[in-house]
Enzyme design. Structure first.
Site, mmCIF file in Angstrom:
data_model
loop_
_atom_site.group_PDB
_atom_site.id
_atom_site.type_symbol
_atom_site.label_atom_id
_atom_site.label_comp_id
_atom_site.label_asym_id
_atom_site.label_seq_id
_atom_site.Cartn_x
_atom_site.Cartn_y
_atom_site.Cartn_z
ATOM 1 N N GLU A 98 37.371 -7.675 -11.754
ATOM 2 C CA GLU A 98 36.155 -7.738 -12.393
ATOM 3 C C GLU A 98 36.609 -7.201 -13.706
ATOM 4 O OE1 GLU A 98 34.204 -9.095 -10.821
ATOM 5 O OE2 GLU A 98 34.557 -8.472 -8.780
ATOM 6 N N TYR A 99 35.719 -7.366 -14.916
ATOM 7 C CA TYR A 99 35.691 -6.733 -16.137
ATOM 8 C C TYR A 99 35.585 -5.195 -16.337
ATOM 9 C CZ TYR A 99 30.628 -6.615 -17.162
ATOM 10 O OH TYR A 99 29.533 -6.314 -17.223
ATOM 11 N N GLU A 125 36.991 -11.559 -14.345
ATOM 12 C CA GLU A 125 35.431 -12.145 -14.287
ATOM 13 C C GLU A 125 34.733 -11.895 -15.681
ATOM 14 O OE1 GLU A 125 31.913 -10.545 -14.259
ATOM 15 O OE2 GLU A 125 33.177 -8.848 -13.080
ATOM 16 N N GLU A 128 28.611 -12.550 -17.153
ATOM 17 C CA GLU A 128 27.682 -12.454 -18.187
ATOM 18 C C GLU A 128 27.688 -13.814 -18.936
ATOM 19 O OE1 GLU A 128 31.091 -10.990 -20.221
ATOM 20 O OE2 GLU A 128 30.360 -10.919 -18.197
ATOM 21 N N SER A 172 30.920 -6.693 -21.823
ATOM 22 C CA SER A 172 30.137 -7.907 -21.515
ATOM 23 C C SER A 172 29.309 -8.086 -22.813
ATOM 24 C CB SER A 172 29.560 -7.829 -20.130
ATOM 25 O OG SER A 172 28.328 -6.942 -19.988
ATOM 26 N N ARG A 173 28.706 -7.218 -23.128
ATOM 27 C CA ARG A 173 27.808 -7.286 -24.465
ATOM 28 C C ARG A 173 28.474 -7.651 -25.479
ATOM 29 N NH1 ARG A 173 26.261 -4.590 -20.093
ATOM 30 N NH2 ARG A 173 26.797 -2.609 -20.813
#
Length: 297
Positions: A98-99, A125, A128, A172-173
């Site tokens: 996962e990130y 991953e 998003e 993720s943003r």
């Protein structure tokens, strides 16, 4: 992915059974096309749980040494990712993480080299990018000239010790912005913190290759609802926030599908290289932002 009768199944162990790990275990046990290629062997957790929903807990040592285990899903807190990835790659396992995969650029580069050396898949991953909102935005910005933009994310408090500096926990943003507007460079960044109130606000000024300004703000504290506010101004009009584009269905499963395609060698070298370049660019930016904020303290 012709999964009616897969030639073989990859044995999987899930490390960490929090929110993401639980979703991963559920997906692995349900009859999905990509799950047909995978066989959930057990999970690893620092807590003594025995079993969860009929899935057995196994020790980290057994997971690393077992011939049956060919794949590790790393779903633990971010600060532990680097160590787990290294151990599983060294043991000759494929890794889905996962990130953020690491909390530094150098560690990510080193682990990628290790994966290539071992001939194993290392997949970070990014659910998003599989969201309906992102698909909508991607269509909206195509062929448009950005003048300026901003993305603000608000949420409840998050422990930096476990999840990393806000530029990493919020990567993720950043990945959205890079995926929409190309590689970015850092202009400046500030971090305002009130630890006693569990409050923090990180404000980052970025620019595109064409020098259009983008601001990214992460604001976290008690009582703040999980929300995204965005505003993009183009030569041909502007976009303020995303309309309700429907529910995000099975985004972790969609990510698993991508991972299985990688296991089966269905991605071109070019696609894999472009993804790796984007991931390292985002981790590099996150690290630069952290250094910039820390040097101003």
């Amino acid at each position: 992915m012709n999964s009616i009768f897969p030639e073989r199944k990859f044995g999987v162990v899930v490390v960490g059974v929090g929110r993401a790990g639980s979703v991963r275990m559920r997906d692995l046990r349900n009859p999905h096309p990509s799950s047909a290629f995978l066989n959930l062997i057990g999970f690893v957790s620092r807590r003594e749980l025995g079993s969860v929903d009929g899935v057995q807990q196994i020790s980290l040592e057994d997971a690393l040494s077992s011939q049956e285990v060919e794949v590790a899903y790393i779903c633990s807190e971010s600060s532990s990712h680097e160590d787990y990835i290294r151990q599983f790659l060294n043991a000759g396992k494929h890794v889905l993480v996962e990130y953020p995969m690491t909390l530094s650029l150098a560690a990510a580069q080193e682990l990628w080299e290790l994966a290539e050396q071992k001939g194993k898949v290392l997949h970070e991953e990014h659910v998003e990018l599989l969201m309906e909102e992102f698909a909508f935005l991607k269509k909206e910005v195509v062929g448009k000239d950005l003048l300026k933009g901003s993305l603000l994310f608000t949420a409840g408090p998050l422990e930096e010790e476990r999840f990393g500096f806000p530029a990493f926990s919020g990567i993720s943003r950043l990945t959205w912005l890079v995926s929409l507007f190309g590689e970015l460079s850092l202009v400046s960044a500030t971090l305002e913190e009130r630890k006693e109130d569990q409050y923090m606000k990180m404000t980052v000024c970025l620019e595109t290759e064409k020098k259009s300004p983008l601001s990214w703000i992460e604001e976290k504290g008690p009582g703040l609802k999980r929300n995204r506010y965005l505003s993009f101004h183009f030569k041909s009009g502007s976009l303020e926030n995303v309309p309700n584009v429907g529910v995000n269905k099975n985004i972790f499963l969609k990510d698993q599908n991508i991972f299985v395609q990688k296991l089966l060698g269905q991605f071109s070298e070019k696609e894999l290289a472009a993804e790796k370049k984007r991931i390292l660019h985002c981790l590099g930016l996150a690290e630069e932002i952290q250094k910039y904020c820390c040097s101003r303290k």
